[in-house]
Design an enzyme around this catalytic site. Structure first.
Site, PDB file in Angstrom:
ATOM      1  N   CYS A 117       0.812  -1.208   0.000  1.00 37.22           N
ATOM      2  CA  CYS A 117       0.000   0.000   0.000  1.00 37.22           C
ATOM      3  C   CYS A 117       0.860   1.279   0.000  1.00 37.22           C
ATOM      4  O   CYS A 117       1.402   1.640  -1.037  1.00 37.22           O
ATOM      5  CB  CYS A 117      -0.995  -0.042   1.152  1.00 37.22           C
ATOM      6  SG  CYS A 117      -2.457   0.961   0.828  1.00 37.22           S
ATOM      7  N   HIS A 243      -3.742  -5.140   0.513  1.00 37.92           N
ATOM      8  CA  HIS A 243      -3.153  -5.707   1.740  1.00 37.92           C
ATOM      9  C   HIS A 243      -3.274  -7.230   1.720  1.00 37.92           C
ATOM     10  O   HIS A 243      -4.224  -7.782   2.285  1.00 37.92           O
ATOM     11  CB  HIS A 243      -3.872  -5.143   2.972  1.00 37.92           C
ATOM     12  CG  HIS A 243      -3.592  -3.693   3.190  1.00 37.92           C
ATOM     13  ND1 HIS A 243      -2.574  -3.231   4.005  1.00 37.92           N
ATOM     14  CD2 HIS A 243      -4.177  -2.594   2.667  1.00 37.92           C
ATOM     15  CE1 HIS A 243      -2.560  -1.917   3.983  1.00 37.92           C
ATOM     16  NE2 HIS A 243      -3.519  -1.503   3.180  1.00 37.92           N
ATOM     17  N   GLU A 245      -1.829  -9.418   3.352  1.00 34.24           N
ATOM     18  CA  GLU A 245      -1.707 -10.039   4.686  1.00 34.24           C
ATOM     19  C   GLU A 245      -3.068 -10.368   5.289  1.00 34.24           C
ATOM     20  O   GLU A 245      -3.186 -11.263   6.119  1.00 34.24           O
ATOM     21  CB  GLU A 245      -0.899  -9.146   5.647  1.00 34.24           C
ATOM     22  CG  GLU A 245      -1.471  -7.773   5.947  1.00 34.24           C
ATOM     23  CD  GLU A 245      -1.079  -6.708   4.926  1.00 34.24           C
ATOM     24  OE1 GLU A 245      -0.547  -7.072   3.863  1.00 34.24           O
ATOM     25  OE2 GLU A 245      -1.318  -5.514   5.205  1.00 34.24           O
TER      26      GLU A 245
HETATM   27  N1  LIG Z   1      -3.173   1.656   3.867  1.00 32.70           N
HETATM   28  C1  LIG Z   1      -2.252   2.458   3.393  1.00 32.70           C
HETATM   29  O1  LIG Z   1      -1.072   2.149   3.383  1.00 32.70           O
HETATM   30  C2  LIG Z   1      -2.708   3.788   2.861  1.00 32.70           C
HETATM   31  C3  LIG Z   1      -1.678   4.466   1.992  1.00 32.70           C
HETATM   32  C4  LIG Z   1      -1.955   5.938   1.770  1.00 32.70           C
HETATM   33  N2  LIG Z   1      -1.864   6.664   2.994  1.00 32.70           N
HETATM   34  C5  LIG Z   1      -3.322   6.122   1.093  1.00 32.70           C
HETATM   35  O2  LIG Z   1      -4.226   6.583   1.728  1.00 32.70           O
HETATM   36  O3  LIG Z   1      -3.481   5.802  -0.045  1.00 32.70           O
END
Ligand SMILES: NC(=O)CC[C@H](N)C(=O)O
Length: 301
Positions: A117, A243, A245
């Site tokens: 992410c 994600h 995970e």
């Molecule tokens: N879950 C995250 O890593 C978010 C990544 C980043 N802050 C976004 O909002 O896109």
């Protein structure tokens, strides 16, 4: 199981794999609970003892070098000693430059790297700054620079945290048959994974990044969102906007995490050469020295 096989497994479990987790909330291991679990599932599958080195991203930054050189050198020493580097998800600007520095190091030193992410977004910023030479490149989340290689998604209303995030299960389609990640997922045409973000890679820079070797091998349904990137000519430089995970299980490790651990153990090439020949990653598990030879290990739902 034969006694010798058993002894072999025990012996291999003594081998350690060290992963540097470069994050912001490293004092709070709970913040990364699902990431740690996914790393453990993957290490278990590879018969390695997992050692995590928690590194505060800000300790890798120039300010720490000035204010606390010992802390700075210790952080870099830890990063350099790891077999692989993981930059997890996150919000806010603290530690961003340290994450970018760690990613640059992994890219230039051919160290296995997985970005999750925010980790993907930092990988794109790093690449834009140091390979495409846009020195000011940044994310709109942190800077109003000229080269915003990461931008707000249209459906996000600034200042309204929570409900406006792109959340939940979405489909990612592989657009490149040579993709390492596609092979790790069992050569599926698409995978469903969970999302939680507000920003995305700016489509205006995709062509340039791809020409320079950063391939966006996984994309959303409409082909607009960049979900998985891989670097050419690197043993394992992978980042995902989602994600993985969240759906990793002890006996069904997440594919991108498994790739990181295999690469960190120096076994990924060997494993993938079997996939290429036999077109079935589940065969690998039967052939590998792993105690687990579950059919459908690469299941993905
Ligand atoms: N879950 C995250 O890593 C978010 C990544 C980043 N802050 C976004 O909002 O896109």
């Amino acid at each position: 199981m034969k006694r010798n096989d058993y002894l072999h497994i025990i012996e291999r479990q003594l081998d350690e794999v060290t992963i540097a987790l470069v994050g912001k909330y490293t004092a709070l291991e709970d913040a990364y609970a699902s990431v740690l679990k996914a790393l453990n599932h993957a290490a278990l599958f590879c018969n390695r003892k997992l050692k995590i080195l928690f590194i505060h991203a800000s300790d890798l930054e120039a300010n720490t070098q000035k204010d606390d050189p010992v802390k700075y050198h210790e952080a870099w020493q830890q990063l350099c000693s790891a077999h692989g580097v993981l930059v997890p998800g996150g919000f806010g600007s603290r530690g961003i430059e340290g994450k970018i520095a760690a990613i640059e190091w992994a890219r230039t030193q051919s160290k296995p790297f997985l970005g999750i992410c925010l980790g993907l977004q930092c990988a794109v910023i790093e690449f834009a700054r140091h390979v495409l030479h846009y020195k000011d490149a940044h994310s709109a989340e942190f800077d109003k620079c000229e080269h915003q290689v990461v931008i707000e998604m249209p459906e996000h209303n600034p200042g309204n945290m929570g409900g406006t995030m792109r959340l939940g299960r979405r489909t990612t389609h592989f657009v490149n048959d040579d993709s390492i990640v596609k092979k790790l997922y069992g050569n599926k045409a698409s995978v469903d994974e969970r999302h939680r973000h507000r920003y995305e890679v700016n489509p205006a820079y995709i062509e340039e990044c791809e020409k320079a070797g950063m391939k966006f091998v996984g994309r959303s349904d409409d082909n607009e969102r960049m979900e998985i990137l891989e670097l050419e000519n690197h043993p394992y430089f992978v980042a995902v906007q989602y994600h993985p995970e969240y759906i990793s299980r002890p006996l069904k490790p997440s594919a991108p995490y498994l790739g990181l651990i295999w690469a960190a153990c120096g076994e990924l090439k060997n494993v993938l050469s079997h996939v290429a020949k036999e077109q079935s990653p589940t065969d690998i598990s039967a052939k590998s020295p792993s105690p687990f030879s579950h059919v459908n290990l690469f299941r993905h739902t």
